[in-house]
Design a protein around this motif. Structure first.
Motif, PDB file in Angstrom:
ATOM      1  N   LYS A  70      47.183  88.094  59.282  1.00 26.59           N
ATOM      2  CA  LYS A  70      46.913  89.417  59.840  1.00 26.59           C
ATOM      3  C   LYS A  70      45.699  90.059  59.154  1.00 26.59           C
ATOM      4  O   LYS A  70      44.821  90.629  59.815  1.00 26.59           O
ATOM      5  N   GLN A  71      45.641  89.968  57.834  1.00 26.95           N
ATOM      6  CA  GLN A  71      44.516  90.539  57.088  1.00 26.95           C
ATOM      7  C   GLN A  71      43.206  89.828  57.432  1.00 26.95           C
ATOM      8  O   GLN A  71      42.161  90.456  57.603  1.00 26.95           O
ATOM      9  N   ARG A  72      43.290  88.508  57.542  1.00 26.43           N
ATOM     10  CA  ARG A  72      42.077  87.739  57.840  1.00 26.43           C
ATOM     11  C   ARG A  72      41.568  88.056  59.246  1.00 26.43           C
ATOM     12  O   ARG A  72      40.352  88.179  59.462  1.00 26.43           O
ATOM     13  N   LEU A 129      37.921  89.485  60.280  1.00 26.49           N
ATOM     14  CA  LEU A 129      37.040  88.791  61.223  1.00 26.49           C
ATOM     15  C   LEU A 129      36.532  89.736  62.310  1.00 26.49           C
ATOM     16  O   LEU A 129      35.399  89.598  62.791  1.00 26.49           O
ATOM     17  N   LYS A 130      37.358  90.686  62.702  1.00 25.44           N
ATOM     18  CA  LYS A 130      36.960  91.621  63.751  1.00 25.44           C
ATOM     19  C   LYS A 130      35.814  92.524  63.315  1.00 25.44           C
ATOM     20  O   LYS A 130      35.065  93.038  64.142  1.00 25.44           O
ATOM     21  N   TRP A 177      40.184  85.210  51.407  1.00 29.38           N
ATOM     22  CA  TRP A 177      41.311  85.065  52.323  1.00 29.38           C
ATOM     23  C   TRP A 177      41.440  83.635  52.837  1.00 29.38           C
ATOM     24  O   TRP A 177      42.554  83.163  53.111  1.00 29.38           O
ATOM     25  N   ASP A 178      40.298  82.934  52.934  1.00 29.98           N
ATOM     26  CA  ASP A 178      40.354  81.524  53.311  1.00 29.98           C
ATOM     27  C   ASP A 178      41.190  80.726  52.317  1.00 29.98           C
ATOM     28  O   ASP A 178      41.969  79.850  52.701  1.00 29.98           O
ATOM     29  N   VAL A 185      38.829  86.099  65.468  1.00 26.69           N
ATOM     30  CA  VAL A 185      40.215  85.669  65.339  1.00 26.69           C
ATOM     31  C   VAL A 185      40.256  84.323  64.615  1.00 26.69           C
ATOM     32  O   VAL A 185      39.317  83.523  64.692  1.00 26.69           O
ATOM     33  N   THR A 186      41.341  84.069  63.893  1.00 24.64           N
ATOM     34  CA  THR A 186      41.521  82.813  63.169  1.00 24.64           C
ATOM     35  C   THR A 186      41.910  81.715  64.152  1.00 24.64           C
ATOM     36  O   THR A 186      42.937  81.805  64.830  1.00 24.64           O
TER      37      THR A 186
END
Length: 398
Positions: free
Chosen positions: A159-161, A165-166, A182-183, A272-273
């Protein structure tokens, strides 16, 4: 393992219910809409801290109430435990075991184990990948409760990642530097989750093949499981070979890290991931083809039933019998599938069954019968019951 007493308050349609239970089969009989499924849903909540019908807690609280309570006396080997969950939508839920609060609700997971088979389970075969991912992860946690923390932490990092990204396209410098951190979290947790899923599928697959053969009968195609992943090392969807050595968590984390780096530009562009366990799928095979899109209606029912029977067999082989919950399924099954399910159900330490009419349930399972009607759940006269009062189970009304 079995529940000796169940009490719910302000849960779904129930203002209050106080029900003694026994080992063996118990059939809850009543017209549709009387609250039978709500009662077994409450039992399932003790096992998973979630519902098989809705994705949030709010619908579980009776209209006009602010909190729902589920209490149960659990018999496990020679021990008896009192478990209680307070469901507080919008606030932290609270859990107690033997009246002592647990620091985190998820510490309850693994104490009560259930296997549920319901009409909704047809979505395991015909539904979206999210249905199958949820099934896998719920079974993972039931089998290995510590993985609840891994699953929760992965969802939080994801969720944080995604949020980062957004914003990455608008503030590339700082955002992308933070993204590297975060990766690391995503790939470490994702590697653990992937390794656990692959091990589970390898262990479950032989039980699924055996259960499907028993349900579908001679001449049926062979059922198998595969895993389709956004990380090629984790699987391409082909049927798994249970004898094949599986990659470990560190190896999978490294492969996930490499794949994340390859897709970084696409992820920033789309916000988005795109890589990780949240993008994967459990693949159900029937003969040479995937069951989804190829299996007939009857084959789909057989596969869904076989998967749940396999879950029961796997958990039984690794410890106590889980509580088997059969929610309004016998009316959906033909005689052959009914017989296969009844054979397992009668062997379970405790089976909870719901049905609109008792005639839908095979005669070998008509043990204790509970009439559910007009806001009451009442054991029918002459039916066995170990206990009849909440106080005998150590369950209070507070």
């Amino acid at each position: 393992m079995y529940l000796r007493h169940l009490q719910v308050g302000q849960f779904r349609s129930w203002e209050a219910v106080d029900l003694a239970l026994t080992p063996g089969p118990t059939v809850l009989v009543g017209r549709n809409g009387q609250g039978k499924t709500n009662l077994v849903e409450a039992v399932g909540y003790l096992a998973t801290l979630g519902s098989h019908r809705v994705s949030s807690d709010a619908p579980l609280v009776r209209h006009g109430a602010t909190q729902a309570v589920v209490r149960a006396a659990l018999r496990r080997d020679d021990r008896e435990l009192l478990v209680e969950v307070e469901i507080n939508p919008g606030r932290a839920n609270r859990v107690r075991v033997n009246r002592a609060p647990l620091p985190r609700p998820r510490e309850l997971l693994g104490l009560v184990r259930t296997v549920l088979f319901a009409p909704e389970d047809l979505a395991l075969v015909r539904g979206d990948p999210a249905e199958r991912r949820r099934f896998l992860d719920d079974l993972l946690v039931s089998r290995t409760p510590r993985l609840a923390g891994v699953r929760s932490d992965y969802d939080r990092v994801l969720k944080q990642r995604n949020a980062l990204l957004k914003t990455a396209r608008l503030a590339r410098g700082n955002a992308l530097a933070t993204l590297d951190v975060w990766d690391g979290h995503l790939t470490e947790l994702g590697g653990q989750l992937l390794a656990a899923r692959l091990a589970l599928i390898a262990d479950l697959a032989p039980y699924v093949a055996e259960s499907y053969a028993g349900v579908a009968g001679p001449g049926a195609d062979r059922a198998a499981l595969g895993y389709s992943s956004s990380v090629p090392l984790a699987g391409d969807g082909a049927p798994v070979d249970p004898a094949r050595a599986l990659p470990g968590a560190e190896e999978l984390a490294a492969a996930l890290r490499e794949r994340v780096a390859e897709r970084r530009k696409d992820e920033v562009d789309r916000g988005v991931t795109l890589v990780g366990p949240h993008r994967d799928d459990l693949v159900l095979h029937l003969g040479p083809a995937p069951a989804k899109g190829y299996a007939s209606h009857g084959e789909s029912w057989s596969f869904a039933l076989a998967v749940k029977l396999a879950c029961f067999a796997l958990l039984r082989a690794e410890g106590d019998d889980p509580i088997l919950v059969l929610d309004d399924v016998f009316a959906e099954l033909d005689s052959g599938r009914r017989a296969a399910l009844a054979e397992v159900a009668r062997s379970a330490e405790q089976t909870l069954i719901t049905a609109a009419v008792a005639e839908d349930v095979p005669a070998v399972l008509l043990g204790t019968r509970v009439q559910v009607a007009d806001g009451e759940a009442r054991i029918l006269p002459g039916e066995p019951a170990e206990h009849s009062a909440a106080e005998e189970a150590g369950v209070d009304r507070g």
